[in-house]
Scaffold this motif. Structure first.
Motif, PDB file in Angstrom:
ATOM      1  N   UNK A  10      21.370  26.331  60.421  1.00  0.00           N
ATOM      2  CA  UNK A  10      20.458  25.814  59.350  1.00  0.00           C
ATOM      3  C   UNK A  10      20.894  25.928  57.890  1.00  0.00           C
ATOM      4  N   UNK A  11      21.382  27.254  57.536  1.00  0.00           N
ATOM      5  CA  UNK A  11      21.566  27.679  56.325  1.00  0.00           C
ATOM      6  C   UNK A  11      23.258  26.856  55.855  1.00  0.00           C
ATOM      7  N   UNK A  61      20.084  35.097  40.605  1.00  0.00           N
ATOM      8  CA  UNK A  61      19.424  34.381  41.815  1.00  0.00           C
ATOM      9  C   UNK A  61      18.356  35.056  42.422  1.00  0.00           C
ATOM     10  N   UNK A  62      17.072  34.758  42.238  1.00  0.00           N
ATOM     11  CA  UNK A  62      15.812  35.530  42.220  1.00  0.00           C
ATOM     12  C   UNK A  62      15.214  35.279  43.540  1.00  0.00           C
ATOM     13  N   UNK A  63      15.266  33.991  44.072  1.00  0.00           N
ATOM     14  CA  UNK A  63      14.737  33.770  45.341  1.00  0.00           C
ATOM     15  C   UNK A  63      15.102  32.245  45.906  1.00  0.00           C
ATOM     16  N   UNK A  64      14.932  32.215  47.168  1.00  0.00           N
ATOM     17  CA  UNK A  64      15.310  30.704  47.733  1.00  0.00           C
ATOM     18  C   UNK A  64      14.461  30.662  48.956  1.00  0.00           C
ATOM     19  N   UNK A  65      14.060  29.282  48.982  1.00  0.00           N
ATOM     20  CA  UNK A  65      13.359  28.771  50.305  1.00  0.00           C
ATOM     21  C   UNK A  65      13.957  27.486  50.595  1.00  0.00           C
ATOM     22  N   UNK A  66      13.999  27.441  52.178  1.00  0.00           N
ATOM     23  CA  UNK A  66      14.529  26.147  52.736  1.00  0.00           C
ATOM     24  C   UNK A  66      13.260  25.723  53.888  1.00  0.00           C
ATOM     25  N   UNK A  67      13.079  24.459  53.725  1.00  0.00           N
ATOM     26  CA  UNK A  67      12.007  23.824  54.667  1.00  0.00           C
ATOM     27  C   UNK A  67      12.976  22.835  55.492  1.00  0.00           C
ATOM     28  N   UNK A  68      13.191  22.874  57.002  1.00  0.00           N
ATOM     29  CA  UNK A  68      14.273  22.150  57.879  1.00  0.00           C
ATOM     30  C   UNK A  68      13.226  21.016  58.308  1.00  0.00           C
ATOM     31  N   UNK A  69      14.289  19.852  58.370  1.00  0.00           N
ATOM     32  CA  UNK A  69      13.764  18.688  59.113  1.00  0.00           C
ATOM     33  C   UNK A  69      14.740  18.434  60.222  1.00  0.00           C
ATOM     34  N   UNK A  70      15.104  17.200  60.231  1.00  0.00           N
ATOM     35  CA  UNK A  70      15.946  16.948  61.221  1.00  0.00           C
ATOM     36  C   UNK A  70      17.456  17.761  61.272  1.00  0.00           C
ATOM     37  N   UNK A 127      23.247  24.999  52.372  1.00  0.00           N
ATOM     38  CA  UNK A 127      23.834  25.293  51.054  1.00  0.00           C
ATOM     39  C   UNK A 127      25.079  24.546  50.769  1.00  0.00           C
ATOM     40  N   UNK A 128      25.803  24.155  51.628  1.00  0.00           N
ATOM     41  CA  UNK A 128      27.120  23.416  51.554  1.00  0.00           C
ATOM     42  C   UNK A 128      26.835  22.182  51.113  1.00  0.00           C
TER      43      UNK A 128
END
Lengths: 131, 146
Positions: B56-57, B85-94, B60-61
């Protein structure tokens, strides 16, 4: 499919010690060559103790720790939100730990933290998985 | 000095990234993701993927080249000497697999000031060649002493 855990269940702790050259490999893999991550002299010149880990590398360890709930299945992780605090450094063990906070059918919310030498390098992390 | 907020809402041109099998393996090795679906095509096919699947991560690439110009934009005006860089969120789909073409568009979603610090938030939205969303990212940077 992995079984859905009860609220309060601890996730299996993930322990990783990034070696001296891990930041270089992560820089190559990710494309982030900021010298604070790969050049100890540069890092010291800007007031850091030495070269520091990429925050997004530490976040990737948090993602791995959560995926253990789904036997590593990469489809399970639906959302991950983190705050970067403190600095991760190479050659010291990182522990990712977490607790299931909420379970709604097959959707699981987990509170996660990454800690290194008593320093929480990622805190207030929240993951949502579909199991 | 107050932060400049004129750039809020600014959107940057989409950037397309071609996902390769060896790049997925290189990234998976760097983060220690050992699941065979990230390394072995047969294992990935057996698990129902089109090809070797990215962790999943890996987002970033393929997002980096689209987010970079927004963070560096002089109109946004971030002082890099004091930025974290204070914070990060990802919401994944396909899921993202080798052979995919991922297109990412970045928008400045928030700039504000609090307690002498500047808060900058960027949103990246990435979709695959079939138009399916693969990830939405929120990148939060903090600048001390604005």
């Amino acid at each position: 499919m992995a079984p859905v855990p009860e609220p309060g269940t601890a996730i299996e702790e993930l322990k990783v010690t990034p070696d001296k050259y891990l930041p270089h490999r992560y820089a190559g893999a990710s494309g982030d060559f900021n010298p604070i991550h790969i050049d100890p002299e540069f890092a010291k010149a800007v007031g850091l103790p030495g070269n520091i880990l990429h925050g997004l590398y530490s976040m990737a360890l948090v993602a791995r720790g959560c995926a253990a709930l789904a036997d590593g299945d990469p489809r399970a992780l639906r959302r991950l939100s983190v705050q970067f605090r403190g600095m991760g450094v190479p050659e010291q063990e990182i522990t990712v730990s977490g607790t299931v906070r909420e379970v709604d059918d097959n959707r699981v919310t987990v509170d996660v933290v990454a800690e290194q030498a008593g320093n929480r390098i990622i805190r207030n992390a929240e993951a949502e998985l579909e199991l | 000095m107050p932060v400049k907020t004129e750039a809020v809402g600014k959107r940057y041109p989409p950037v397309t990234y071609e996902v390769g099998r060896e790049k997925i393996r290189e990234y998976a090795n760097a983060i220690g993701a050992t699941h065979p679906v990230h390394h072995d095509r047969e294992a990935a096919l057996a698990a129902g993927y089109r090809d070797v699947v990215a962790p999943p991560m890996f987002c970033v690439v393929y997002s980096a080249a689209a987010v970079g110009p927004a963070v560096l934009d002089p109109e946004v005006g971030i002082n890099f000497a004091t930025m974290v860089h204070g914070g990060q969120e990802f919401v994944w789909g396909e899921p993202v697999c080798s052979g995919d073409e991922i297109t990412t568009t970045t928008t400045v979603v928030d700039i504000h000031e609090r307690n002498g610090m500047g808060f900058y938030a960027f949103e990246s939205v990435s979709g695959n060649q079939d138009g399916a969303q693969v990830v939405r990212g929120t990148w939060s940077n903090i600048v001390r002493g604005v």
